[in-house]
Write a protein that holds these residues in place. Structure first.
Motif, mmCIF file in Angstrom:
data_model
loop_
_atom_site.group_PDB
_atom_site.id
_atom_site.type_symbol
_atom_site.label_atom_id
_atom_site.label_comp_id
_atom_site.label_asym_id
_atom_site.label_seq_id
_atom_site.Cartn_x
_atom_site.Cartn_y
_atom_site.Cartn_z
ATOM 1 N N ILE A 6 0.851 -1.184 0.000
ATOM 2 C CA ILE A 6 0.000 0.000 0.000
ATOM 3 C C ILE A 6 0.892 1.240 0.000
ATOM 4 N N ILE A 7 0.708 2.109 -1.012
ATOM 5 C CA ILE A 7 1.512 3.343 -1.065
ATOM 6 C C ILE A 7 0.655 4.581 -0.828
ATOM 7 N N ALA A 8 -0.669 4.411 -0.780
ATOM 8 C CA ALA A 8 -1.563 5.528 -0.468
ATOM 9 C C ALA A 8 -2.855 4.960 0.099
ATOM 10 N N CYS A 9 -3.334 5.586 1.156
ATOM 11 C CA CYS A 9 -4.567 5.120 1.790
ATOM 12 C C CYS A 9 -5.201 6.321 2.491
ATOM 13 N N GLY A 10 -6.202 6.928 1.871
ATOM 14 C CA GLY A 10 -6.822 8.109 2.461
ATOM 15 C C GLY A 10 -7.651 8.853 1.448
ATOM 16 N N TRP A 11 -7.864 10.140 1.725
ATOM 17 C CA TRP A 11 -8.696 10.967 0.841
ATOM 18 C C TRP A 11 -7.863 11.487 -0.318
ATOM 19 N N SER A 12 -8.439 11.439 -1.530
ATOM 20 C CA SER A 12 -7.709 11.884 -2.707
ATOM 21 C C SER A 12 -8.602 12.761 -3.583
ATOM 22 N N LYS B 250 -4.038 2.959 -3.075
ATOM 23 C CA LYS B 250 -3.134 2.653 -4.182
ATOM 24 C C LYS B 250 -2.163 1.558 -3.749
ATOM 25 N N VAL B 251 -1.948 0.606 -4.658
ATOM 26 C CA VAL B 251 -1.071 -0.534 -4.374
ATOM 27 C C VAL B 251 0.041 -0.596 -5.411
ATOM 28 N N LYS B 252 1.284 -0.674 -4.943
ATOM 29 C CA LYS B 252 2.425 -0.827 -5.849
ATOM 30 C C LYS B 252 2.760 -2.306 -5.956
ATOM 31 N N HIS B 253 2.836 -2.807 -7.203
ATOM 32 C CA HIS B 253 3.122 -4.210 -7.465
ATOM 33 C C HIS B 253 4.510 -4.337 -8.090
ATOM 34 N N GLY C 199 -6.507 -3.167 8.918
ATOM 35 C CA GLY C 199 -5.088 -3.392 8.657
ATOM 36 C C GLY C 199 -4.561 -2.723 7.409
ATOM 37 N N ILE C 200 -5.439 -2.102 6.627
ATOM 38 C CA ILE C 200 -4.999 -1.437 5.393
ATOM 39 C C ILE C 200 -4.504 -0.025 5.746
ATOM 40 N N ARG C 201 -3.217 0.197 5.508
ATOM 41 C CA ARG C 201 -2.583 1.485 5.813
ATOM 42 C C ARG C 201 -1.328 1.606 4.965
ATOM 43 N N ASN C 202 -0.756 2.774 4.903
ATOM 44 C CA ASN C 202 0.469 2.976 4.135
ATOM 45 C C ASN C 202 1.562 2.015 4.619
ATOM 46 N N GLY C 203 2.200 1.349 3.644
ATOM 47 C CA GLY C 203 3.288 0.439 3.970
ATOM 48 C C GLY C 203 2.872 -0.997 4.204
ATOM 49 N N ALA C 204 1.566 -1.248 4.320
ATOM 50 C CA ALA C 204 1.099 -2.614 4.574
ATOM 51 C C ALA C 204 1.261 -3.479 3.326
ATOM 52 N N ARG C 205 1.637 -4.739 3.524
ATOM 53 C CA ARG C 205 1.738 -5.711 2.426
ATOM 54 C C ARG C 205 0.390 -6.391 2.243
ATOM 55 N N GLU D 161 -6.818 -10.158 -1.746
ATOM 56 C CA GLU D 161 -7.134 -9.714 -0.383
ATOM 57 C C GLU D 161 -8.087 -8.524 -0.430
ATOM 58 N N VAL D 162 -9.087 -8.536 0.464
ATOM 59 C CA VAL D 162 -10.023 -7.415 0.553
ATOM 60 C C VAL D 162 -9.308 -6.222 1.177
ATOM 61 N N ILE D 163 -9.295 -5.100 0.453
ATOM 62 C CA ILE D 163 -8.586 -3.922 0.939
ATOM 63 C C ILE D 163 -9.533 -2.768 1.276
ATOM 64 N N ALA D 164 -10.766 -2.804 0.754
ATOM 65 C CA ALA D 164 -11.689 -1.689 0.972
ATOM 66 C C ALA D 164 -13.095 -2.118 0.558
ATOM 67 N N TYR D 165 -14.016 -1.117 0.563
ATOM 68 C CA TYR D 165 -15.416 -1.405 0.258
ATOM 69 C C TYR D 165 -15.978 -0.309 -0.660
ATOM 70 N N VAL D 166 -16.822 -0.720 -1.588
ATOM 71 C CA VAL D 166 -17.405 0.207 -2.562
ATOM 72 C C VAL D 166 -18.183 1.312 -1.846
ATOM 73 N N GLY D 167 -18.032 2.535 -2.354
ATOM 74 C CA GLY D 167 -18.758 3.672 -1.797
ATOM 75 C C GLY D 167 -19.101 4.684 -2.873
ATOM 76 N N SER D 168 -19.312 5.941 -2.443
ATOM 77 C CA SER D 168 -19.633 7.005 -3.392
ATOM 78 C C SER D 168 -19.016 8.325 -2.912
ATOM 79 N N THR D 169 -17.780 8.207 -2.372
ATOM 80 C CA THR D 169 -17.116 9.411 -1.860
ATOM 81 C C THR D 169 -16.458 10.188 -2.996
#
Length: 408
Positions: free
Chosen positions: A299-305, A313-316, A333-339, A344-352
């Motif tokens: 994970i290289i980004a996790c927040g408001w954009s 955002k995930v770097k592969h 457990g999803i945060r910057n730097g996490a593998r 793997e479920v990383i988030a949930y669909v929304g409308s933000t």
């Protein structure tokens, strides 16, 4: 001399008579055995001989517990209390659930000898109520029956399974097998499938299915085979040439969603009402639908954009980056730097952010440049090894022939 001859004749006559009598005696014995009535085989329930016992089957009702059930069958409170204590470490009697089946085995007077609770389709707990109160758990025999099914898509793979009398859960398993090679959001009316799978049966009833052993799926006119094969003690799915169906990336980040907008250099923005590039794919799905990463990475980004709202955002490897936007929230457990691992479920669909309704805006970047996710080629995992290819071909050819005999 004449007397000697007479004696000899008498002796032979006696021998012949004795042999004849013995022959008839043996024939009589066989006839007696043939007319003997065979004793019926003893009847067992849960490993208990119930020939002289009464068997009563029932279902747990709302409000029932082990005490209220056993009181109906003349089991005193002292015995029930002892049963609960003897169950410690074997089964928690507080977990008896409404709708589950149980069996009472009693003597001719109606006094319960055994209480058996089925805590799953394959396992049960036996409570012995007489002499030394005893509790033990056991497993039912599970039979594996090889079955097949086939169908043609008219509306969805899920509905096609139901229409052809197969478990709709097979649709999910099939989509997982082809997750790297077929976009199941793009399947079309007229696409076809066949499969050979394991049906798991207990007490003559199907309790689900095991592995899909072989599959054939026609999508956009292209035949896609999948064969289950074990090498190095690990089972996996391979195509007709022995190539692994797994890829470095999944085809899509959602299970069963609808594409509402594709990759474009000029799209009318639904909120801003201006034309601008849309370098991603929009998947419409209900709010809260799990979003999975298409590949392993960090994970290289996790927040408001900004307009993308909540974003991950995930770097592969190989300089790929994937982006997941307009999320309602992030998985634990999803945060910057996490593998994260593939799928793997990383988030949930929304409308933000700038969004008119619940959906996922999914984007892929290669060396910093946006590419079309639907056209991205992904390298395969390891194929069948050279020394195993001959054995694999035998397995694949056998299943291919069996698939060809299944009616479409």
């Amino acid at each position: 001399m004449k007397n000697w001859i007479k004696l000899l004749i008498v002796f032979f006559v006696l021998i012949i008579s004795a042999l004849s009598l013995y022959k008839y005696y043996q024939l009589y014995k066989k006839q007696q055995v043939a007319v003997e009535i065979k004793k019926p085989e003893p009847k067992f329930e849960y490993g208990i001989n119930v020939d002289t016992l009464l068997v009563i089957k029932d279902t747990i009702n709302s409000g029932d517990n082990i005490s209220s059930i056993l009181q109906k069958y003349k089991v005193d409170a002292t015995t029930v209390d002892l049963l609960v204590k003897r169950s410690d470490g074997i089964f928690d009697t507080r977990k008896i659930r409404r709708g589950y089946e149980y069996t009472i085995i009693s003597d001719s007077s109606g006094n319960a000898s055994y209480f058996i609770y089925e805590d799953s389709p394959t396992s049960f707990v036996v409570f012995q109520l007489f002499d030394s109160v005893h509790v033990h758990s056991n497993e039912k025999e599970v039979q594996t029956i090889i079955k097949s099914t086939s169908g043609e898509i008219s509306t969805s793979l899920w509905n096609a399974m139901i229409d052809n009398g197969a478990s709709p859960s097979l649709a999910l398993s099939l989509s997982e097998i082809y997750a790297w090679t077929i976009d199941f959001y793009g399947i079309q009316k007229g696409d076809k499938y066949k499969m050979i799978y394991e049906d798991l049966v207990v007490d003559g009833k199907s309790i689900g299915f095991g592995k899909i052993l072989a599959a054939w799926f026609v999508n956009e006119g292209k035949e896609n085979y999948a064969f289950y094969y074990v090498q190095d003690s690990i089972g996996d799915y391979f195509d007709i040439s022995g190539n692994n169906l797994k890829r470095a990336f999944l085809k899509a980040p959602l299970s069963f969603a609808k594409i509402t907008s594709k990759f474009s250099n000029s799209r009318m923005h639904p909120v801003l009402r201006i034309r601008r590039p849309h370098h991603g794919v929009d998947y419409a799905a209900p709010r809260g639908t799990p979003v999975q990463t298409i590949g392993a990475g960090t994970i290289i980004a996790c927040g408001w954009s900004g307009g993308g709202g909540k974003t991950v955002k995930v770097k592969h490897s190989n300089d790929y980056v994937t982006s997941y936007m307009h999320l309602s929230g992030f998985a634990p457990g999803i945060r910057n730097g996490a593998r994260v691992s593939q799928g793997e479920v990383i988030a949930y669909v929304g409308s933000t952010g700038l969004s008119t309704g619940p959906h996922l805006d999914f984007r892929v970047y290669k060396s910093g440049t946006a590419i079309d996710p639907l056209k991205m080629e992904s390298p395969p995992a390891k194929p069948v090894r050279k020394e195993k290819i001959s054995d694999f071909n035998k397995t694949a050819n056998k299943f291919k022939q069996q698939l060809s005999l299944i009616k479409k």
